[in-house]
Design an enzyme around this catalytic site. Sequence first.
Site, short mmCIF file in Angstrom:
data_model
loop_
_atom_site.label_atom_id
_atom_site.label_comp_id
_atom_site.label_asym_id
_atom_site.label_seq_id
_atom_site.Cartn_x
_atom_site.Cartn_y
_atom_site.Cartn_z
N ARG A 53 0.86 -1.16 0.00
CA ARG A 53 0.00 0.00 0.00
C ARG A 53 0.91 1.24 0.00
O ARG A 53 2.12 1.12 0.03
CB ARG A 53 -0.96 0.00 1.21
CG ARG A 53 -0.50 -0.69 2.46
CD ARG A 53 0.54 -0.02 3.30
NE ARG A 53 0.25 1.40 3.45
CZ ARG A 53 1.23 2.27 3.63
NH1 ARG A 53 2.46 1.90 3.67
NH2 ARG A 53 0.97 3.53 3.74
N GLY A 54 0.23 2.42 -0.09
CA GLY A 54 1.03 3.63 -0.31
C GLY A 54 1.08 3.87 -1.81
O GLY A 54 1.39 2.97 -2.61
N ALA A 55 0.74 5.12 -2.20
CA ALA A 55 0.55 5.42 -3.63
C ALA A 55 1.69 4.97 -4.53
O ALA A 55 1.47 4.25 -5.52
CB ALA A 55 0.26 6.91 -3.78
N ASP A 243 -1.93 10.88 -1.95
CA ASP A 243 -2.32 9.89 -2.95
C ASP A 243 -2.70 10.54 -4.27
O ASP A 243 -2.77 9.86 -5.30
CB ASP A 243 -3.48 9.05 -2.42
CG ASP A 243 -3.01 8.19 -1.27
OD1 ASP A 243 -2.67 7.03 -1.49
OD2 ASP A 243 -2.91 8.73 -0.14
N LYS A 254 -4.48 10.25 3.47
CA LYS A 254 -5.17 9.42 4.43
C LYS A 254 -6.15 10.24 5.27
O LYS A 254 -5.84 11.37 5.68
CB LYS A 254 -4.16 8.73 5.34
CG LYS A 254 -4.74 7.75 6.33
CD LYS A 254 -5.65 6.76 5.69
CE LYS A 254 -4.93 5.95 4.61
NZ LYS A 254 -5.89 5.05 3.91
#
Length: 375
Positions: A53-55, A243, A254
């Site tokens: 996860r994480g853009a 993001d 977030k």
Amino acid sequence: MKIDGKDTHTIWVESDGQSIGIIDQTLLPHRFATARLKILADAARAIKTMQVRGAPLIGAAAAYGVWLALREDASDENLERACTTLLSTRPTAINLKWALDEMLAAVRNRPRGERAEAALCRAGEIADEDVAINQAIGRHGLKLIEDVAARKKGERVNVLTHCNAGWLATVDWGTATAPIYMAHDKGLPVHVFADETRPRNQGASLTAWELGHHGVPHTVVPDNTGGHLMQHGMVDMVIVGTDRVTAQGDVCNKIGTYLKALAAHDNNVPFYVALPSPTIDFTLVDGLTEIPIEQRGSEEVATMTGKTKDGRIETVRIIPDGSPVANYGFDVTPARLVTGLITERGVLKAERAALAKAFPERAGNSLQSRAKVGS
Ligand code: MRU
């Protein structure tokens, strides 16, 4: 970053040359385990279930996912199917679409027999570019921390961050964390307040874990604490990731980031957003009305997973049975609340002219988006 002294990326091509290795982030911080992605469905599941996860890392994983698909079947139909499958995993991080557009551009006009190799090559470049971009973000952000350190004459510099925009959210170095790691490695007295970041606790479980592994002083705080810390002058700056950033500088990150920006604004605390250029979406302007906000399952809010005294990993319910839940994954901070955008090309004002000037090749292209994935 180093794990037990060994340079480690969050994603890599396995030694068999036929599969992708990842760190399974759903098991952190209590277990460090890797997983192997062998087929398209593995890559799509790893993104959807947030093993990765994480853009920026979502983008890199999607790129490798296209390679896994083309290894099996390099037809046009399968290429389109792979991109559609990967694009449908998560809606908010624009790096996913950016990476798929890059992969399509790299393989679409190639003979079938060359597509898999071309895909592996481009996916590898995307991963390497991410590392280089984050190092550049680190250098530009380091200057901001050095300026505060100079002003504080050796007293520790307190940075508050929200969620995990660390090396675990990228291929290496992180975005928001890159300046912090560089400041720490340079011997500057930097300390991080890491928001726990309900409901999935990326701050408490991932940011604290990676800062701890690197020896960076940090304190985990409940999400509602940041405003109080700022009111009492305990935060010198906020650095978060993102993001998606629109052409006018609105920032999507977030859930809870907007509230930190409001508190920072009210207390004159600089609020910085660190981002690689693939996270800029020049096709959108007004973040509040145009950015799709992911909504995830109620179990993420209704339950909590942790380690018991005897070391077992348990999930428990923390809300009453039957209580409804809303679980928005992201929110939008308007450009007016952003002090600066820390990019690989410098620290920019969160405004259209500054973004277009720094990334003319991307800003100019935003009009020709017809021939791309999901357009
Ligand atoms: O739901 P997640 O964990 O993928 O959300 C991650 C974030 O919001 C990060 O801050 C963002 O992706 C930037 S990562 C460099």
